[in-house]
Design a protein around this motif. Structure first.
Motif, PDB file in Angstrom:
ATOM      1  N   ILE A  45     -38.687  55.518 -10.934  1.00  0.00           N
ATOM      2  CA  ILE A  45     -37.367  54.985 -11.265  1.00  0.00           C
ATOM      3  C   ILE A  45     -37.460  53.499 -11.591  1.00  0.00           C
ATOM      4  O   ILE A  45     -36.937  53.026 -12.607  1.00  0.00           O
ATOM      5  N   GLY A  46     -38.147  52.753 -10.728  1.00  0.00           N
ATOM      6  CA  GLY A  46     -38.287  51.318 -10.946  1.00  0.00           C
ATOM      7  C   GLY A  46     -39.094  50.994 -12.187  1.00  0.00           C
ATOM      8  O   GLY A  46     -38.711  50.129 -12.987  1.00  0.00           O
ATOM      9  N   ASP A  47     -40.209  51.693 -12.369  1.00  0.00           N
ATOM     10  CA  ASP A  47     -41.071  51.448 -13.525  1.00  0.00           C
ATOM     11  C   ASP A  47     -40.335  51.715 -14.831  1.00  0.00           C
ATOM     12  O   ASP A  47     -40.467  50.952 -15.795  1.00  0.00           O
ATOM     13  N   SER A  48     -39.565  52.796 -14.885  1.00  0.00           N
ATOM     14  CA  SER A  48     -38.904  53.198 -16.124  1.00  0.00           C
ATOM     15  C   SER A  48     -37.878  52.155 -16.567  1.00  0.00           C
ATOM     16  O   SER A  48     -37.813  51.792 -17.743  1.00  0.00           O
ATOM     17  N   PHE A  49     -37.085  51.657 -15.621  1.00  0.00           N
ATOM     18  CA  PHE A  49     -36.064  50.673 -15.997  1.00  0.00           C
ATOM     19  C   PHE A  49     -36.707  49.333 -16.341  1.00  0.00           C
ATOM     20  O   PHE A  49     -36.301  48.661 -17.290  1.00  0.00           O
ATOM     21  N   TRP A  50     -37.707  48.946 -15.574  1.00  0.00           N
ATOM     22  CA  TRP A  50     -38.433  47.704 -15.856  1.00  0.00           C
ATOM     23  C   TRP A  50     -39.068  47.756 -17.243  1.00  0.00           C
ATOM     24  O   TRP A  50     -39.006  46.790 -18.005  1.00  0.00           O
ATOM     25  N   ASN A  51     -39.668  48.896 -17.579  1.00  0.00           N
ATOM     26  CA  ASN A  51     -40.283  49.058 -18.897  1.00  0.00           C
ATOM     27  C   ASN A  51     -39.247  48.971 -20.013  1.00  0.00           C
ATOM     28  O   ASN A  51     -39.515  48.413 -21.080  1.00  0.00           O
ATOM     29  N   LEU A  52     -38.050  49.526 -19.774  1.00  0.00           N
ATOM     30  CA  LEU A  52     -36.992  49.475 -20.789  1.00  0.00           C
ATOM     31  C   LEU A  52     -36.629  48.024 -21.117  1.00  0.00           C
ATOM     32  O   LEU A  52     -36.574  47.644 -22.293  1.00  0.00           O
ATOM     33  N   ILE A  53     -36.403  47.216 -20.099  1.00  0.00           N
ATOM     34  CA  ILE A  53     -36.027  45.822 -20.346  1.00  0.00           C
ATOM     35  C   ILE A  53     -37.171  45.063 -21.012  1.00  0.00           C
ATOM     36  O   ILE A  53     -36.946  44.250 -21.923  1.00  0.00           O
ATOM     37  N   ASN A  54     -38.393  45.340 -20.603  1.00  0.00           N
ATOM     38  CA  ASN A  54     -39.535  44.683 -21.230  1.00  0.00           C
ATOM     39  C   ASN A  54     -39.692  45.084 -22.686  1.00  0.00           C
ATOM     40  O   ASN A  54     -40.050  44.251 -23.531  1.00  0.00           O
ATOM     41  N   CYS A  55     -39.439  46.345 -22.995  1.00  0.00           N
ATOM     42  CA  CYS A  55     -39.518  46.796 -24.392  1.00  0.00           C
ATOM     43  C   CYS A  55     -38.453  46.117 -25.247  1.00  0.00           C
ATOM     44  O   CYS A  55     -38.711  45.733 -26.396  1.00  0.00           O
ATOM     45  N   ILE A  56     -37.253  45.961 -24.703  1.00  0.00           N
ATOM     46  CA  ILE A  56     -36.193  45.256 -25.429  1.00  0.00           C
ATOM     47  C   ILE A  56     -36.646  43.836 -25.741  1.00  0.00           C
ATOM     48  O   ILE A  56     -36.525  43.356 -26.877  1.00  0.00           O
ATOM     49  N   THR A  57     -37.182  43.177 -24.745  1.00  0.00           N
ATOM     50  CA  THR A  57     -37.560  41.770 -24.886  1.00  0.00           C
ATOM     51  C   THR A  57     -38.764  41.580 -25.797  1.00  0.00           C
ATOM     52  O   THR A  57     -38.798  40.649 -26.620  1.00  0.00           O
ATOM     53  N   ASN A  58     -39.753  42.452 -25.682  1.00  0.00           N
ATOM     54  CA  ASN A  58     -41.043  42.194 -26.318  1.00  0.00           C
ATOM     55  C   ASN A  58     -41.323  43.007 -27.578  1.00  0.00           C
ATOM     56  O   ASN A  58     -42.214  42.635 -28.346  1.00  0.00           O
ATOM     57  N   GLN A  59     -40.592  44.103 -27.803  1.00  0.00           N
ATOM     58  CA  GLN A  59     -40.941  44.969 -28.920  1.00  0.00           C
ATOM     59  C   GLN A  59     -39.883  45.032 -30.025  1.00  0.00           C
ATOM     60  O   GLN A  59     -40.204  45.410 -31.150  1.00  0.00           O
ATOM     61  N   LEU A  60     -38.650  44.662 -29.736  1.00  0.00           N
ATOM     62  CA  LEU A  60     -37.609  44.705 -30.759  1.00  0.00           C
ATOM     63  C   LEU A  60     -37.597  43.403 -31.556  1.00  0.00           C
ATOM     64  O   LEU A  60     -38.012  42.359 -31.053  1.00  0.00           O
ATOM     65  N   PRO A  61     -37.107  43.437 -32.790  1.00  0.00           N
ATOM     66  CA  PRO A  61     -37.060  42.219 -33.615  1.00  0.00           C
ATOM     67  C   PRO A  61     -36.196  41.126 -32.995  1.00  0.00           C
ATOM     68  O   PRO A  61     -35.265  41.401 -32.235  1.00  0.00           O
ATOM     69  N   ALA A  62     -36.496  39.890 -33.352  1.00  0.00           N
ATOM     70  CA  ALA A  62     -35.826  38.735 -32.748  1.00  0.00           C
ATOM     71  C   ALA A  62     -34.346  38.653 -33.088  1.00  0.00           C
ATOM     72  O   ALA A  62     -33.587  37.970 -32.401  1.00  0.00           O
ATOM     73  N   ASP A  63     -33.903  39.334 -34.158  1.00  0.00           N
ATOM     74  CA  ASP A  63     -32.492  39.248 -34.549  1.00  0.00           C
ATOM     75  C   ASP A  63     -31.622  40.285 -33.843  1.00  0.00           C
ATOM     76  O   ASP A  63     -30.439  40.411 -34.136  1.00  0.00           O
ATOM     77  N   LYS A  64     -32.196  41.016 -32.903  1.00  0.00           N
ATOM     78  CA  LYS A  64     -31.432  42.031 -32.169  1.00  0.00           C
ATOM     79  C   LYS A  64     -30.914  41.464 -30.848  1.00  0.00           C
ATOM     80  O   LYS A  64     -31.606  40.716 -30.163  1.00  0.00           O
ATOM     81  N   ILE A  65     -29.681  41.841 -30.501  1.00  0.00           N
ATOM     82  CA  ILE A  65     -29.140  41.584 -29.169  1.00  0.00           C
ATOM     83  C   ILE A  65     -28.810  42.940 -28.548  1.00  0.00           C
ATOM     84  O   ILE A  65     -28.125  43.757 -29.156  1.00  0.00           O
ATOM     85  N   VAL A  66     -29.320  43.182 -27.332  1.00  0.00           N
ATOM     86  CA  VAL A  66     -29.065  44.442 -26.639  1.00  0.00           C
ATOM     87  C   VAL A  66     -28.275  44.142 -25.366  1.00  0.00           C
ATOM     88  O   VAL A  66     -28.727  43.380 -24.508  1.00  0.00           O
ATOM     89  N   TYR A  67     -27.089  44.723 -25.271  1.00  0.00           N
ATOM     90  CA  TYR A  67     -26.178  44.498 -24.154  1.00  0.00           C
ATOM     91  C   TYR A  67     -26.338  45.666 -23.168  1.00  0.00           C
ATOM     92  O   TYR A  67     -26.044  46.819 -23.507  1.00  0.00           O
ATOM     93  N   VAL A  68     -26.802  45.367 -21.971  1.00  0.00           N
ATOM     94  CA  VAL A  68     -27.072  46.385 -20.955  1.00  0.00           C
ATOM     95  C   VAL A  68     -25.931  46.341 -19.941  1.00  0.00           C
ATOM     96  O   VAL A  68     -25.795  45.383 -19.172  1.00  0.00           O
ATOM     97  N   MET A  69     -25.090  47.370 -19.945  1.00  0.00           N
ATOM     98  CA  MET A  69     -23.904  47.396 -19.087  1.00  0.00           C
ATOM     99  C   MET A  69     -24.152  48.226 -17.832  1.00  0.00           C
ATOM    100  O   MET A  69     -24.593  49.370 -17.922  1.00  0.00           O
ATOM    101  N   MET A  70     -23.870  47.617 -16.679  1.00  0.00           N
ATOM    102  CA  MET A  70     -24.118  48.283 -15.402  1.00  0.00           C
ATOM    103  C   MET A  70     -22.970  48.011 -14.431  1.00  0.00           C
ATOM    104  O   MET A  70     -22.278  46.991 -14.537  1.00  0.00           O
ATOM    105  N   HIS A  71     -22.792  48.931 -13.480  1.00  0.00           N
ATOM    106  CA  HIS A  71     -21.847  48.678 -12.400  1.00  0.00           C
ATOM    107  C   HIS A  71     -22.420  47.623 -11.464  1.00  0.00           C
ATOM    108  O   HIS A  71     -23.633  47.411 -11.410  1.00  0.00           O
ATOM    109  N   GLU A  72     -21.541  46.971 -10.742  1.00  0.00           N
ATOM    110  CA  GLU A  72     -21.970  45.952  -9.790  1.00  0.00           C
ATOM    111  C   GLU A  72     -21.944  46.502  -8.374  1.00  0.00           C
ATOM    112  O   GLU A  72     -21.279  47.497  -8.070  1.00  0.00           O
ATOM    113  N   ASP A  73     -22.672  45.819  -7.506  1.00  0.00           N
ATOM    114  CA  ASP A  73     -22.722  46.197  -6.102  1.00  0.00           C
ATOM    115  C   ASP A  73     -22.839  44.920  -5.282  1.00  0.00           C
ATOM    116  O   ASP A  73     -23.240  43.870  -5.805  1.00  0.00           O
TER     117      ASP A  73
END
Length: 209
Positions: free
Chosen positions: A100-128
């Motif tokens: 679970i931890g690895d999968s979400f961590w990998n997702l954020i890293n892929c957004i940051t490191n693999q997508l083009p610089a002109d992309k903005i990705v908005y990750v919406m989550m509930h708060e706790d």
């Protein structure tokens, strides 16, 4: 390097509603982790999936410059709910939480490191709220909270709140929440919860066309 933006808030605080002015705009795509109707009239093109590989394919294949992953926390929740009954005890549970931890961590890293610089990705989550009273993104297990510090992977964290009948984004730390943004990006502590305004502020700040 793409720009990930974390948006947290209680259910009904206006996270999905912040997309209302993006309806029909081809420069916006929406990945819905939970298949529920949008809280406004109109449509934002995209996909419905809670599979990490599919999410990554959608992110990579999108022609839009702005992509929203709505209810992103359910990527974590759904993986847990599907796997916990069969995980058993001991090492099985430990392996599940690691996955679970690895999968979400990998997702954020892929957004940051693999997508083009002109992309903005908005990750919406509930708060706790944790044991210390800090308001943070809602996750499952201690791996992400204690070992990763999820909000630390984002330069911009906005919190959705409702105040005097208005839905707002909080742009800096306030009331124990982890909201943050670069110095001078937003002029006030709170702004209208409009993702078009957020996009403009980000691109103006970093001089992205």
């Amino acid at each position: 390097m793409a720009m990930p933006v974390l948006i947290i808030g209680k259910s009904g605080s206006g996270k999905s509603t912040s997309l209302r002015n993006c309806s029909g705009n081809p420069d916006w795509n929406l990945i819905r982790v939970i298949n529920k109707p949008l809280p406004f009239k109109g449509k934002v093109d995209g996909w419905k999936t809670d599979d990490y590989e599919t999410v990554l394919k959608c992110l990579g294949g999108s022609k839009a410059h702005n992509i929203v992953i709505d209810d992103a926390g359910y990527l974590i929740t759904n993986m847990f709910m599907r796997g916990h009954s069969n995980a058993g005890n001991g090492n099985g549970v430990f392996t599940l939480y690691n996955k679970i931890g690895d999968s979400f961590w990998n997702l954020i890293n892929c957004i940051t490191n693999q997508l083009p610089a002109d992309k903005i990705v908005y990750v919406m989550m509930h708060e706790d709220k944790n044991d210390f009273g800090d308001v943070k993104p809602k996750t499952i297990g201690k791996l992400i909270d204690e070992k990763v510090c999820l909000e630390g992977m984002f330069t911009i964290v906005l919190r959705c709140i409702e105040e005097s009948g208005k839905h707002l984004f909080v742009t800096q730390a306030s009331d124990g929440a982890v909201s943050k943004s670069p110095i001078g990006m937003f002029e006030t502590l709170t702004i209208d919860n409009d993702l078009l305004l957020v996009e403009k502020a980000i691109r103006d700040y970093y001089k992205e066309d």
